[in-house]
Write a protein that holds these residues in place. Structure first.
Motif, short mmCIF file in Angstrom:
data_model
loop_
_atom_site.label_atom_id
_atom_site.label_comp_id
_atom_site.label_asym_id
_atom_site.label_seq_id
_atom_site.Cartn_x
_atom_site.Cartn_y
_atom_site.Cartn_z
N VAL A 78 87.12 -0.98 -12.02
CA VAL A 78 88.12 -1.84 -12.67
C VAL A 78 88.82 -1.11 -13.81
N ALA A 79 88.04 -0.71 -14.84
CA ALA A 79 88.66 -0.06 -16.01
C ALA A 79 89.34 1.25 -15.61
N MET A 80 88.74 1.98 -14.64
CA MET A 80 89.32 3.24 -14.19
C MET A 80 90.05 3.11 -12.87
N GLU A 81 90.10 1.88 -12.35
CA GLU A 81 90.85 1.54 -11.14
C GLU A 81 90.56 2.50 -9.99
N GLY A 82 89.26 2.78 -9.82
CA GLY A 82 88.83 3.60 -8.70
C GLY A 82 88.85 5.09 -8.94
N LEU A 83 89.30 5.54 -10.12
CA LEU A 83 89.35 6.98 -10.41
C LEU A 83 88.10 7.46 -11.15
N GLY A 84 86.99 6.75 -10.99
CA GLY A 84 85.75 7.16 -11.63
C GLY A 84 84.56 6.81 -10.74
N LYS A 85 83.40 7.35 -11.11
CA LYS A 85 82.17 7.05 -10.41
C LYS A 85 81.06 6.83 -11.43
N PRO A 86 80.15 5.86 -11.20
CA PRO A 86 79.04 5.66 -12.14
C PRO A 86 78.25 6.95 -12.33
N ALA A 87 77.87 7.24 -13.56
CA ALA A 87 77.11 8.47 -13.87
C ALA A 87 75.72 8.10 -14.36
N ASN A 88 74.72 8.85 -13.90
CA ASN A 88 73.35 8.58 -14.34
C ASN A 88 72.78 9.73 -15.17
N GLN A 89 73.56 10.80 -15.34
CA GLN A 89 73.14 11.91 -16.21
C GLN A 89 74.37 12.65 -16.70
N MET A 90 74.16 13.58 -17.60
CA MET A 90 75.28 14.20 -18.29
C MET A 90 76.02 15.24 -17.45
N VAL A 91 75.50 15.55 -16.28
CA VAL A 91 76.18 16.49 -15.39
C VAL A 91 76.39 15.82 -14.03
N THR A 92 77.38 16.27 -13.32
CA THR A 92 77.70 15.71 -12.01
C THR A 92 76.90 16.42 -10.91
N PRO A 93 76.82 15.83 -9.71
CA PRO A 93 75.92 16.34 -8.66
C PRO A 93 76.14 17.79 -8.26
N SER A 94 77.33 18.34 -8.45
CA SER A 94 77.58 19.72 -8.03
C SER A 94 77.08 20.75 -9.03
N ILE A 95 76.60 20.29 -10.18
CA ILE A 95 76.22 21.20 -11.26
C ILE A 95 74.77 21.66 -11.10
N PHE A 96 74.53 22.95 -11.33
CA PHE A 96 73.17 23.50 -11.28
C PHE A 96 72.32 22.83 -12.36
N GLY A 97 71.20 22.21 -11.95
CA GLY A 97 70.32 21.51 -12.87
C GLY A 97 70.42 20.00 -12.78
N PHE A 98 71.35 19.50 -11.96
CA PHE A 98 71.43 18.05 -11.72
C PHE A 98 70.13 17.57 -11.10
N ASN A 99 69.59 16.47 -11.61
CA ASN A 99 68.30 15.96 -11.16
C ASN A 99 68.50 14.88 -10.10
N LYS A 100 68.28 15.23 -8.84
CA LYS A 100 68.50 14.29 -7.74
C LYS A 100 67.50 13.14 -7.72
N ALA A 101 66.40 13.29 -8.43
CA ALA A 101 65.36 12.26 -8.42
C ALA A 101 65.69 11.07 -9.32
N LEU A 102 66.65 11.23 -10.21
CA LEU A 102 67.00 10.14 -11.12
C LEU A 102 67.86 9.10 -10.40
N GLY A 103 67.49 7.83 -10.57
CA GLY A 103 68.21 6.75 -9.90
C GLY A 103 69.41 6.26 -10.70
N GLU A 104 70.09 5.26 -10.15
CA GLU A 104 71.23 4.66 -10.83
C GLU A 104 70.77 3.95 -12.11
N ARG A 105 71.62 3.98 -13.12
CA ARG A 105 71.34 3.22 -14.34
C ARG A 105 71.53 1.73 -14.04
N LYS A 106 70.59 0.92 -14.48
CA LYS A 106 70.64 -0.51 -14.19
C LYS A 106 71.62 -1.23 -15.10
N TYR A 107 72.20 -2.29 -14.56
CA TYR A 107 73.02 -3.22 -15.35
C TYR A 107 72.25 -4.52 -15.43
#
Length: 523
Positions: free
Chosen positions: A312-341
């Motif tokens: 809504v706020a980004m009108e589809g130009l964003g994705k929820p983030a669960n850590q400070m780096v995005t999935p393509s970055i070396f060191g991204f932790n795939k085991a971390l789940g989505e942040r709860k609302y």
């Protein structure tokens, strides 16, 4: 008379040809100076990549590529060898040599300004010139990511910038006197918050650019940028507001291109004993800083609906983030789940922490740096209000926000951080390691987050040459940051470019850099 009209036609043809070779783009933000070492802000580096080359280049997908350094290798645990490109000339015709590399590295700590560029040379202890085209970089221990850091090591002319201080450097560069690089474009003129005008460097060592002239117009107002594009006054605009993407896609004269970037909006919370601009709802003082309580930090995390912000706020130009780096970055932790609302859970935690009625805090964020920053900031303030926290939205121009944030003026703020080097250590060692001037780590951690376990993980990652072990250190650091919740990742930023369909095409980059070198005329 015949000669007059013949001359007129020739002149008109020459003007038309020159205009056809001019690339004019509208950018949301431009440089803060022409000195490339002044600030680490992304829009600053993006602009000056045209004038100054870096030692190592970051490819369109953040892969490391040769630039002024043709090759590099580890000599021993604390020494890297860089072989330099031969035959490169500065814009004044002087030759590029190892002396310019040594000079550039050593001047960074001297002239760096409000958003320090020292993070790119912090591991460097000494630079030794072996010959005009070979340098040894001595580090303060094993430094596996040194080439990654050097993608932002801009090389200036030792001759042109000699003797400049922090007080005199900006004036010398802004006037053009010291703005002598080896890049594909030469500096012509710059108006702060206005136009940066560049001319093609016909003696450039690399591929020849199709644009004889490149004009970068700083237009922070989104609507004005879109209007000027539609009126044909601009060839391309950056950071198209999400609300205009669909409309522009329907325009037969316009092309739109989107990309997921490496930038993540994140909230930073104050862990100093006395927080600024945090009070009870009636404005009275609180007995302690509420952010020191993990339950309060977790409550803020639970109060934020990341999916709604992205959609809504980004009108589809964003994705929820669960850590400070995005999935393509070396060191991204795939085991971390989505942040709860969980707003109900947030209210319960606030009550348990002693704030059943919440509290008041100034919530500061940029309004003109990354797509959607103002809308996301305002929406977060509304979400916090729903759980009892009166977060007073304080949208600021980036030029005001970042110096104030670096001074520690904000107890709760949101900005975007991009892992531009492709490795999580760059981000985490800058933001999550304790602010340790001796180790030169944590320079952007100004709100007193300290965890010795985090420090050890990042120190170990910083010297570990084994890829598997280093990845594990960084994954564990991302997990610990989630547990401590001093810094809350919110949404990953998408970006859009719009351009005149019949004139230009662009090869979009995940770091959002909009470079004339990636923009080509339509044949």
């Amino acid at each position: 008379m015949r000669s007059f009209f013949t001359g007129l036609l020739c002149t008109t043809a020459m003007v038309t040809s020159a205009l056809a070779q001019t690339l004019t783009i509208g950018v949301r933000g431009g440089p803060d100076s022409i000195d490339p070492h002044f600030t680490a802000t992304g829009t600053h580096a993006e602009s000056l990549k045209h004038v100054f080359d870096t030692l190592v280049w970051s490819g369109d997908g953040l892969e490391l590529m040769p630039r002024l350094a043709e090759s590099w290798k580890v000599i021993n645990d604390n020494t890297w060898e860089f072989k330099l490109r031969r035959g490169v000339k500065f814009h004044d015709g002087s030759e590029f040599t190892a002396q310019d590399v040594k000079f550039s590295i050593e001047r960074v700590p001297v002239v760096s300004g409000p958003n320090p560029t020292t993070i790119y040379v912090r591991r460097v202890k000494d630079v030794k010139i072996i010959d005009p085209y070979t340098v040894l970089v001595i580090t303060d221990g094993a430094a596996p990511t040194l080439p990654n850091d050097f993608i932002r090591l801009f090389i200036v002319s030792a001759k042109a910038a000699a003797g400049l201080t922090k007080e005199t450097a900006n004036e010398a560069f802004n006037s053009g006197k010291a703005a002598i690089g080896t890049g594909p474009y030469k500096y012509v003129s710059w108006q702060p918050k206005g136009d940066l005008v560049l001319a093609r460097n016909d003696a450039y060592w690399g591929p020849k650019e199709p644009w004889a002239r490149h004009v970068r117009k700083e237009i922070p107002n989104d609507a004005a940028r879109v209007a000027q594009l539609k009126a044909g006054q601009l060839d391309l605009i950056t950071r198209v507001p999400a609300s205009d993407v669909a409309t522009l896609q329907r325009d037969p004269k316009i092309n739109v291109q989107t990309v997921d970037t490496v930038y993540v909006f994140n909230i930073e919370l104050d862990l100093r004993e006395k927080a600024l601009n945090v009070t009870a709802k009636d404005g009275s003082a609180l007995p302690k800083n509420p952010f020191l309580d993990l339950r309060v930090r977790e409550a803020i995390d639970l109060a934020i609906d990341r999916k709604a912000l992205a959609e809504v706020a980004m009108e589809g130009l964003g994705k929820p983030a669960n850590q400070m780096v995005t999935p393509s970055i070396f060191g991204f932790n795939k085991a971390l789940g989505e942040r709860k609302y969980d707003p109900a859970g947030a209210r319960k935690l606030l009550a348990e922490a002693g704030y059943p009625n919440g509290f008041k805090v100034q919530f500061s964020f940029t309004q003109d740096r990354l797509p959607g920053d103002r809308q996301v900031g305002i929406s977060i303030a509304q979400m916090l209000a729903a759980v009892g926290i009166d977060a007073q939205a304080n949208a600021q121009p980036a030029a005001v926000f970042f110096p104030a944030r670096t001074r520690g003026d904000y107890s709760m703020s949101m900005s975007g951080w991009g892992t531009l080097t492709g490795e999580a250590h760059y981000t985490l060692s800058s933001l999550a390691h304790s602010n340790d001037k001796e180790r030169k780590m944590g320079p952007f951690n100004v709100l007193n987050y300290k965890n010795p376990v985090m420090d050890k993980l990042l120190q170990d990652a910083g010297i570990e040459m084994d890829l598997g072990k280093r990845r594990k250190f960084l994954e564990d650091a991302n997990a610990l940051l989630e547990k401590d919740r001093q810094r809350l990742p919110i949404v990953a930023v998408g970006s859009a470019w719009a351009m005149q369909k019949g004139k230009v095409t662009i090869k979009a980059r995940v770091d959002e850099d909009t470079l004339a070198m990636n923009i080509k005329p339509v044949k």
